[in-house]
Write a protein that holds these residues in place. Structure first.
Motif, PDB file in Angstrom:
ATOM      1  N   UNK A 107      69.125  22.248  11.110  1.00  0.00           N
ATOM      2  CA  UNK A 107      69.197  22.101   9.654  1.00  0.00           C
ATOM      3  C   UNK A 107      68.418  23.196   8.941  1.00  0.00           C
ATOM      4  N   UNK A 108      67.224  23.463   9.414  1.00  0.00           N
ATOM      5  CA  UNK A 108      66.369  24.468   8.782  1.00  0.00           C
ATOM      6  C   UNK A 108      67.060  25.828   8.777  1.00  0.00           C
ATOM      7  N   UNK A 109      67.665  26.205   9.914  1.00  0.00           N
ATOM      8  CA  UNK A 109      68.376  27.483  10.003  1.00  0.00           C
ATOM      9  C   UNK A 109      69.542  27.537   9.020  1.00  0.00           C
ATOM     10  N   UNK A 110      70.277  26.429   8.917  1.00  0.00           N
ATOM     11  CA  UNK A 110      71.425  26.377   8.012  1.00  0.00           C
ATOM     12  C   UNK A 110      70.967  26.634   6.574  1.00  0.00           C
ATOM     13  N   UNK A 111      69.922  25.917   6.144  1.00  0.00           N
ATOM     14  CA  UNK A 111      69.456  26.063   4.770  1.00  0.00           C
ATOM     15  C   UNK A 111      68.852  27.440   4.513  1.00  0.00           C
ATOM     16  N   UNK A 112      68.135  27.991   5.480  1.00  0.00           N
ATOM     17  CA  UNK A 112      67.572  29.339   5.304  1.00  0.00           C
ATOM     18  C   UNK A 112      68.681  30.365   5.100  1.00  0.00           C
ATOM     19  N   UNK A 113      69.750  30.247   5.868  1.00  0.00           N
ATOM     20  CA  UNK A 113      70.868  31.186   5.746  1.00  0.00           C
ATOM     21  C   UNK A 113      71.585  30.993   4.411  1.00  0.00           C
ATOM     22  N   UNK A 114      71.816  29.742   4.019  1.00  0.00           N
ATOM     23  CA  UNK A 114      72.477  29.474   2.737  1.00  0.00           C
ATOM     24  C   UNK A 114      71.653  29.995   1.563  1.00  0.00           C
ATOM     25  N   UNK A 115      70.341  29.787   1.619  1.00  0.00           N
ATOM     26  CA  UNK A 115      69.469  30.249   0.529  1.00  0.00           C
ATOM     27  C   UNK A 115      69.443  31.764   0.482  1.00  0.00           C
ATOM     28  N   UNK A 116      69.337  32.400   1.638  1.00  0.00           N
ATOM     29  CA  UNK A 116      69.340  33.871   1.651  1.00  0.00           C
ATOM     30  C   UNK A 116      70.658  34.420   1.115  1.00  0.00           C
ATOM     31  N   UNK A 117      71.768  33.834   1.546  1.00  0.00           N
ATOM     32  CA  UNK A 117      73.077  34.295   1.063  1.00  0.00           C
ATOM     33  C   UNK A 117      73.175  34.129  -0.454  1.00  0.00           C
ATOM     34  N   UNK A 118      72.715  32.992  -0.958  1.00  0.00           N
ATOM     35  CA  UNK A 118      72.789  32.738  -2.405  1.00  0.00           C
ATOM     36  C   UNK A 118      71.888  33.687  -3.187  1.00  0.00           C
ATOM     37  N   UNK A 119      70.669  33.893  -2.720  1.00  0.00           N
ATOM     38  CA  UNK A 119      69.733  34.740  -3.470  1.00  0.00           C
ATOM     39  C   UNK A 119      70.095  36.221  -3.386  1.00  0.00           C
ATOM     40  N   UNK A 120      70.787  36.601  -2.328  1.00  0.00           N
ATOM     41  CA  UNK A 120      71.211  37.992  -2.175  1.00  0.00           C
ATOM     42  C   UNK A 120      72.628  38.222  -2.709  1.00  0.00           C
TER      43      UNK A 120
END
Length: 97
Positions: A35-48
């Motif tokens: 779960x943590x990996x999923x959210x980290x990737x989603x947040x990075x994609x959104x912020x970038x």
């Protein structure tokens, strides 16, 4: 601490957001695709302003975009997702609010 020292760093902010989402939005995951990996990737994609696919290509030792999408597809009930997201946001309000 000086007036120019930020109270929240990028790292602390990311950790707070990931922790909040992990606590409030259940995504059953397995192996490297936690779960943590999923959210980290989603947040990075959104912020970038980037795609999940490109984000997973840029980062090292992360699940593939197909892995991320597979786990996101498990969350097909948008009404429940909206409720969970609202719960996550509300969990960050001060208690006397």
């Amino acid at each position: 601490m000086t007036a120019t020292t930020p109270v929240l760093t990028d790292s602390k902010t990311l950790n707070e957001v990931v922790d909040c989402l992990t606590e409030n939005i259940p995504i059953k995951s397995q192996r490297k695709c936690e779960q943590k990996n999923i959210f980290e990737i989603l947040i990075r994609a959104a912020t970038q302003k980037d795609s999940i696919e490109n984000t997973t290509k840029v980062l090292k030792n992360v699940p593939t975009s197909n892995d991320i999408c597979y786990h996101l597809e498990k969350y097909s009930d948008l009404t429940t997702l909206e409720k969970d997201l609202n719960k996550a946001l509300q969990s960050q309000l001060p208690e006397d609010f």
